[in-house]
Motif scaffolding. Sequence first.
Motif, PDB file in Angstrom:
ATOM      1  N   UNK A   1       0.841  -1.208   0.000  1.00 54.87           N
ATOM      2  CA  UNK A   1       0.000   0.000   0.000  1.00 54.87           C
ATOM      3  C   UNK A   1       0.875   1.258   0.000  1.00 54.87           C
ATOM      4  N   UNK A   2       1.894   1.283   0.845  1.00 58.56           N
ATOM      5  CA  UNK A   2       2.779   2.454   0.922  1.00 58.56           C
ATOM      6  C   UNK A   2       3.503   2.689  -0.408  1.00 58.56           C
ATOM      7  N   UNK A   3       3.949   1.606  -1.026  1.00 57.62           N
ATOM      8  CA  UNK A   3       4.644   1.730  -2.318  1.00 57.62           C
ATOM      9  C   UNK A   3       3.697   2.298  -3.374  1.00 57.62           C
ATOM     10  N   UNK A   4       2.473   1.786  -3.379  1.00 56.56           N
ATOM     11  CA  UNK A   4       1.528   2.211  -4.412  1.00 56.56           C
ATOM     12  C   UNK A   4       1.041   3.636  -4.184  1.00 56.56           C
ATOM     13  N   UNK A   5       0.752   3.996  -2.934  1.00 59.75           N
ATOM     14  CA  UNK A   5       0.210   5.328  -2.647  1.00 59.75           C
ATOM     15  C   UNK A   5       1.255   6.417  -2.836  1.00 59.75           C
ATOM     16  N   UNK A   6       2.453   6.167  -2.328  1.00 59.56           N
ATOM     17  CA  UNK A   6       3.486   7.205  -2.349  1.00 59.56           C
ATOM     18  C   UNK A   6       4.250   7.267  -3.664  1.00 59.56           C
ATOM     19  N   UNK A   7       4.318   6.145  -4.377  1.00 59.29           N
ATOM     20  CA  UNK A   7       5.119   6.099  -5.593  1.00 59.29           C
ATOM     21  C   UNK A   7       6.609   6.010  -5.311  1.00 59.29           C
ATOM     22  N   UNK A   8       6.970   5.875  -4.032  1.00 57.61           N
ATOM     23  CA  UNK A   8       8.378   5.731  -3.649  1.00 57.61           C
ATOM     24  C   UNK A   8       8.817   4.297  -3.933  1.00 57.61           C
ATOM     25  N   UNK A   9      10.079   4.128  -4.281  1.00 59.93           N
ATOM     26  CA  UNK A   9      10.576   2.801  -4.646  1.00 59.93           C
ATOM     27  C   UNK A   9      10.446   1.816  -3.485  1.00 59.93           C
ATOM     28  N   UNK A  10      10.281   0.542  -3.857  1.00 57.53           N
ATOM     29  CA  UNK A  10      10.161  -0.515  -2.847  1.00 57.53           C
ATOM     30  C   UNK A  10      11.403  -0.587  -1.979  1.00 57.53           C
ATOM     31  N   UNK A  11      12.564  -0.287  -2.559  1.00 56.36           N
ATOM     32  CA  UNK A  11      13.815  -0.308  -1.787  1.00 56.36           C
ATOM     33  C   UNK A  11      13.717   0.626  -0.590  1.00 56.36           C
ATOM     34  N   UNK A  12      13.271   1.866  -0.827  1.00 57.65           N
ATOM     35  CA  UNK A  12      13.206   2.861   0.245  1.00 57.65           C
ATOM     36  C   UNK A  12      12.099   2.512   1.249  1.00 57.65           C
ATOM     37  N   UNK A  13      10.928   2.136   0.738  1.00 56.95           N
ATOM     38  CA  UNK A  13       9.797   1.830   1.619  1.00 56.95           C
ATOM     39  C   UNK A  13      10.118   0.643   2.525  1.00 56.95           C
ATOM     40  N   UNK A  14      10.651  -0.433   1.952  1.00 57.92           N
ATOM     41  CA  UNK A  14      10.914  -1.619   2.767  1.00 57.92           C
ATOM     42  C   UNK A  14      12.124  -1.434   3.677  1.00 57.92           C
ATOM     43  N   UNK A  15      13.035  -0.545   3.289  1.00 56.08           N
ATOM     44  CA  UNK A  15      14.131  -0.204   4.197  1.00 56.08           C
ATOM     45  C   UNK A  15      13.576   0.496   5.436  1.00 56.08           C
ATOM     46  N   UNK A  16      12.605   1.386   5.222  1.00 52.84           N
ATOM     47  CA  UNK A  16      11.980   2.098   6.339  1.00 52.84           C
ATOM     48  C   UNK A  16      11.153   1.148   7.201  1.00 52.84           C
ATOM     49  N   UNK A  17      10.353   0.287   6.562  1.00 52.75           N
ATOM     50  CA  UNK A  17       9.511  -0.623   7.349  1.00 52.75           C
ATOM     51  C   UNK A  17      10.346  -1.690   8.042  1.00 52.75           C
ATOM     52  N   UNK A  18      11.492  -2.041   7.466  1.00 47.66           N
ATOM     53  CA  UNK A  18      12.415  -2.940   8.167  1.00 47.66           C
ATOM     54  C   UNK A  18      12.723  -2.382   9.550  1.00 47.66           C
ATOM     55  N   UNK A  19      13.072  -1.105   9.596  1.00 51.03           N
ATOM     56  CA  UNK A  19      13.395  -0.467  10.869  1.00 51.03           C
ATOM     57  C   UNK A  19      12.173  -0.403  11.784  1.00 51.03           C
ATOM     58  N   UNK A  20      11.011  -0.124  11.194  1.00 51.69           N
ATOM     59  CA  UNK A  20       9.780  -0.020  11.994  1.00 51.69           C
ATOM     60  C   UNK A  20       9.419  -1.369  12.598  1.00 51.69           C
ATOM     61  N   UNK A  21       9.378  -2.400  11.766  1.00 52.67           N
ATOM     62  CA  UNK A  21       8.990  -3.731  12.255  1.00 52.67           C
ATOM     63  C   UNK A  21       9.989  -4.263  13.278  1.00 52.67           C
ATOM     64  N   UNK A  22      11.282  -4.010  13.030  1.00 51.99           N
ATOM     65  CA  UNK A  22      12.293  -4.463  13.985  1.00 51.99           C
ATOM     66  C   UNK A  22      12.175  -3.689  15.294  1.00 51.99           C
ATOM     67  N   UNK A  23      11.875  -2.406  15.202  1.00 56.70           N
ATOM     68  CA  UNK A  23      11.686  -1.607  16.415  1.00 56.70           C
ATOM     69  C   UNK A  23      10.511  -2.095  17.237  1.00 56.70           C
TER      70      UNK A  23
END
Length: 319
Positions: A111-133
């Motif tokens: 959803x974040x990738x589709x809504x924002x248009x930001x690359x999957x690399x950046x989005x999943x890098x951010x969510x990696x940190x969120x989920x790990x936190x």
Amino acid sequence: MTNLARLSRTDWFGPLLATILAVLLIQSLSANFLSAYNIQILLLAIAVNALVAYSQMIIIAIGQMNLSVGAIGGLAAISFAGAMEVWGLPAPLALTFALLIGLGCGALNGVLIRITGISAFVITLATLSIFKGINLGITEAQPFYGIPEGVKRFGGAVLVGPVPWLLVPTLLVTAILWFTLRRLPVGRFILAVGSNDHAAGLSGISVGRTVIIAHAISGLLAAIAGVLVVARLQIGQPSIGDDWLILSFAAPVIGGAILAGGHVSTTATFLGVVIVAIITQALVLFSIDPFLVQVVLGVLILAAVGLNKLRAGAATGGR
């Protein structure tokens, strides 16, 4: 000869040949390699690692990457263990909860990738940190030890001979994933979006929905892997999933996956997992520093990408 030439062009032929040669070579150097104990260790590793590889493979199929595979699997793992220890949920309910966590985290990525248009690399890098936190916040970096005996028994039980029960869910997922990508519309949509998302959209495929579905499947597969690790280790470790990233790319790439999207192979990816497991076990048998596994995986990825590029160039006549 024609049949052999046709087989040699399949994605799985090369990994299968490499697997057979590796087994023969290592067995000739170490008679213990094909012992029942070693085979069981190999199959236990394959049971988890195949799911990790599939989790990345389905994202590679749409021409993206998911850096949060390990974080999702780790969060699902501690959710599974924590639900049983803290809330006292029976294992089936805890399993459902963990799988929904994985499904939701994966869908959120999409959803974040589709809504924002930001690359999957950046989005999943951010969510990696969120989920790990979230993982560390829930556990305070401490393991969950209250795993029910039934789960522990499943994690250590064997189906027949050295074949563990833990391999059964992975084989079922392998069959379902193969059928989905080869026979079901959603599988064809995923591959079509990976090949050319613009053309897929013009042909009536909902690109946004397909991206979200692919990421949701990825999260679900990572969650299943996390749950199996809990059953195998008999403990809910906050560190589960921390070392999955390189492996998740290595096996699909060895299996001939095109990183630009549109072409993956479930069978070849499974064989890629087998190759990695064999190499890892060989390093242990020969008392080689296990930290070299990461070096070997890196070399394998480079070699596989190079071979895939050469094969693609040969198929197009060098154009």
